[in-house]
Scaffold this active site. Sequence first.
Site, mmCIF file in Angstrom:
data_model
loop_
_atom_site.group_PDB
_atom_site.id
_atom_site.type_symbol
_atom_site.label_atom_id
_atom_site.label_comp_id
_atom_site.label_asym_id
_atom_site.label_seq_id
_atom_site.Cartn_x
_atom_site.Cartn_y
_atom_site.Cartn_z
ATOM 1 N N GLU A 30 -14.272 -0.638 2.458
ATOM 2 C CA GLU A 30 -13.175 -1.116 3.618
ATOM 3 C C GLU A 30 -13.128 0.301 4.753
ATOM 4 O OE1 GLU A 30 -9.045 -0.279 1.929
ATOM 5 O OE2 GLU A 30 -8.357 -1.982 3.416
ATOM 6 N N CYS A 72 -4.222 -3.421 6.716
ATOM 7 C CA CYS A 72 -4.897 -3.900 5.373
ATOM 8 C C CYS A 72 -5.062 -5.519 5.701
ATOM 9 C CB CYS A 72 -3.983 -3.527 4.243
ATOM 10 S SG CYS A 72 -2.367 -4.496 4.232
ATOM 11 N N SER A 113 -4.665 2.725 -0.687
ATOM 12 C CA SER A 113 -6.157 2.230 -1.362
ATOM 13 C C SER A 113 -6.286 1.627 -2.594
ATOM 14 C CB SER A 113 -6.980 3.559 -1.037
ATOM 15 O OG SER A 113 -6.781 4.271 -1.709
#
Lengths: 228, 278
Positions: free
Chosen positions: B163, B64, B9
């Site tokens: 996200e 991702c 992250s």
Amino acid sequence: MTELAEAPAAGRDESVTRIPHWIGGQRVEGTSGRSGPVYNPATGMQTGAVDLSTVEEVDAAVQNAATAWESWRTVSLARRAELFFRIRELFHAHREDLARSLTAEHGKVLSDAMGEVARGLEVIEYACGIPTLVKGEFSEQASTGIDVYSIRQPLGVVAGITPFNFPAMVPMWMWAPAIACGNCFVLKPSEKDPSPSLLTAELLKEAGLPDGVFNVVHGDKVAVDALL
Amino acid sequence: MVAVSFVGSTPIARYIYETGTKHGKRVQALGGAKNHMIVLPDADVDMAADAAVSAGYGSAGERCMAVSVLVAVGDVADPLVEAIKQRLPKVKVGNGLEPASEMGPLVTREHRDKVASYIASGSEQGATVVADGRETAPDGDGFFLGVSLLDNVTTEMDAYRDEIFGPVLSVVRATSYDEALALVNDNPYGNGVALFTRDGGVARQFQFDVTAGMVGINVPIPVPVAYYSFGGWKASLFGDSHAYGPESIHFYTRGKVVTSRWPDPATSAVDLGFPQTR
């Protein structure tokens, strides 16, 4: 849950497997007394307990890798390429084992897991071309009587810290080029799905990678900070 | 330990980069993403809908490079949302080891609950919940969440800003290509981005203008092949080397340049001047 536990197919879920580190070419049980739960996300049941390392254990893995590097850095490009072809064949043969091991702890569907391994294999295939990839340049007569040339050398011991979402592929992104370039590698995989990294270690050993070149330390922030 | 590669992250990637480089290490730290897929009015709606469903919900959105935001430009929005809505009930959610399953559970119970919270917050903040995955998750104790679709999402909403890393696809409606491009370029992340159109000229301009590291033209998840390198821009990557491919060879080696002369005593002399070529 009782019904699940009695069904033979779900028997695996009943025993919680201890997931150790991999240092110097073998499984090494952690000494911290700390562990993290690993689940099968499809059933919600805990299937594993991963050892979380201490600073000393991380240091030991790095030391081990540093010792292995003294000889690994001398291995010729030809031998490294040859080894990576063997690694490619072995990982390709075991691609479904890898996929199943990551589906069991990550939860992604098997076809998706197979896709992940396939894309990782492509990075291993790229690493098979290492002799071409690290070629230098040469300038003859750069000055009168003087030649100048460039070479690329490995760094030493490098670390990879990888996420839960691609427990086989993202480590491959790192260890394949790093080791092919002549480095030794310490992997700190996600503590949520750590088992594919041990299978990776076993396959690399079987392919003939010298002990200590690839190591796995499991852990949390303690391990990460020790690597930084 | 001389170098660290990281994928995770953005807050942790920033920490890894800052801490590692402070200690003199070479660091490449790949962070989070908020990947937009722009659909222009001339795009094939069915093809775009197939791509959006595949890229939004594949691997339960825990990629991702997953598409998280669909930017529908102009009058393509209504038919596109309708086409996606029709596809959602057909997505088979279940145990990943069962061959029929197309989407598995999320990785932990906590993460599943966090992802589900964006459906609630989206609804509270004014989005239209077209499909609610909380209602379609398989029974049992697995960490499942069904597929979710939020329409009329705006840039202030949590579902747009964060996200989510789960099977929640947000539709933002834009009036023009320029507005869609600005959304992507104003976003703090710059990992992957996709454009769906039949107009080669617009696609070429897009590839020139967009601030992201991996661009798909009618390709929703443009993960580069192994002989190129993987990496985002902006808050999606800290460091200067992308992962795998040629940039990985550069990252994992250091250069050395040798200047060599085999002695010729006849030309040897003391010279304290700055070394120059002759």
